[in-house]
Write a protein that holds these residues in place. Structure first.
Motif, short mmCIF file in Angstrom:
data_model
loop_
_atom_site.label_atom_id
_atom_site.label_comp_id
_atom_site.label_asym_id
_atom_site.label_seq_id
_atom_site.Cartn_x
_atom_site.Cartn_y
_atom_site.Cartn_z
N HIS A 13 -5.34 3.35 -17.78
CA HIS A 13 -4.60 3.19 -19.35
C HIS A 13 -5.56 3.23 -20.45
N LEU A 14 -6.95 2.77 -20.15
CA LEU A 14 -7.70 2.93 -21.26
C LEU A 14 -8.43 4.25 -21.31
N ALA A 28 -7.06 6.81 -20.43
CA ALA A 28 -5.79 7.57 -20.96
C ALA A 28 -5.72 7.32 -22.72
N LYS A 29 -5.92 6.36 -23.02
CA LYS A 29 -5.84 6.02 -24.45
C LYS A 29 -7.14 6.64 -25.09
N VAL A 30 -8.25 6.54 -24.59
CA VAL A 30 -9.53 7.22 -25.21
C VAL A 30 -9.16 8.49 -25.12
N GLY A 43 -6.71 10.32 -25.25
CA GLY A 43 -5.59 10.79 -25.99
C GLY A 43 -4.46 11.58 -25.09
N SER A 92 -1.43 10.62 -22.08
CA SER A 92 -0.59 9.38 -21.42
C SER A 92 -1.24 8.76 -20.30
N VAL A 93 -0.72 7.92 -19.60
CA VAL A 93 -1.36 7.34 -18.34
C VAL A 93 -0.74 8.55 -17.40
#
Length: 252
Positions: free
Chosen positions: A123-124, A126-128, A130, A132-133
């Motif tokens: 999830h990190l 994915a966030k970095v 840009g 979705s997971v």
């Protein structure tokens, strides 16, 4: 005005990570510029293709990954090895402005899990990155399939890529400190297949590193003979252009 030279350590482990990021981004930008000129055909589309090119540059994207994931230098360099490997196995795939960002975050995710004792949750990443997971999970599985689940290479090979990045940088402002840069190390081998700490060089036994089929040329040759990542991408571009021309001819 002459660009001032920047001296870098002989081994990639000692190179400042921000300089390593600049070297890798420079190579990727040149590959993207080359491959963006190739007509995109339906058979070339992959899960890594975006509908449009992301607004963030590759350099800023890599800086963002380094800042928020504490990625190791080996994981950054091995992305280039993965590009060579995938383009050898799948000549239609090219690193372009539509594929580079997704490819990079998938590569960092996979290599961090394969090479590092500690790594971030998806999830990190994915966030970095840009995305979705769910999308990263799909890209991760696709990436592993494309590299045939062969995550590892030797430290020696990563050193060769590092030397090549410095030698071929577009501004020629980087130089390695010293005439020769060592490409072997008894303590930092990344090949996990054998358990030996001091493997022979790829030129001594190339099949041990890549295990290519008879139809797949080995990219693990000696540095003086092994094609550079630019040559591999140029070959892939030529093959893609020929395939595209043939498909158009057949439809006519």
């Amino acid at each position: 005005m002459e660009t001032s030279r920047v001296e870098l350590p002989a081994v990639f482990e000692e190179a400042p990570i921000d300089q390593l990021v600049h070297l890798i981004a420079d190579m990727m930008e040149r590959l993207m510029s080359h491959n963006d000129r190739i007509p995109l055909s339906p058979e070339c589309l992959t899960r890594f293709h975006s509908r449009s090119a992301p607004s963030i540059s590759v350099l800023d994207y890599l800086k963002r990954i380094v800042k928020f994931t504490n990625v190791e230098k080996s994981c950054l360099l091995i992305t280039l090895y993965y590009i060579d490997r995938i383009c050898t196995r799948m000549p239609l795939f090219t690193l372009s402005s539509l594929t580079c960002h997704r490819f990079t975050i998938a590569s960092i995710t996979v290599s961090s899990k394969g090479l590092c004792d500690t790594f971030c949750p998806n999830h990190l990443y994915a966030k970095v990155g840009g995305i979705s997971v769910t999308e990263l999970n799909i890209l991760e599985r696709e990436f592993l399939s494309m590299i045939d689940w062969r995550l590892m290479c030797t430290r020696e090979i990563l050193q060769d890529y590092y030397v090549n990045l410095v030698r071929t940088h577009s501004t020629a402002k980087f130089v390695i400190n010293g005439a020769q840069s060592p490409s072997t190390s008894s303590d930092s081998d990344l090949d996990m297949d054998s358990g030996h700490s001091s493997p022979p060089s790829p030129s001594e036994n190339p099949s041990r590193w890549s295990r290519p089929s008879t139809a797949e040329p080995s990219i693990m040759q000696d540095l003086s003979q092994r094609p550079t990542i630019e040559q591999n991408m140029a070959f892939a571009a030529l093959q893609q252009s020929q395939d595209y021309t043939n498909s158009v001819t057949e439809r006519k």
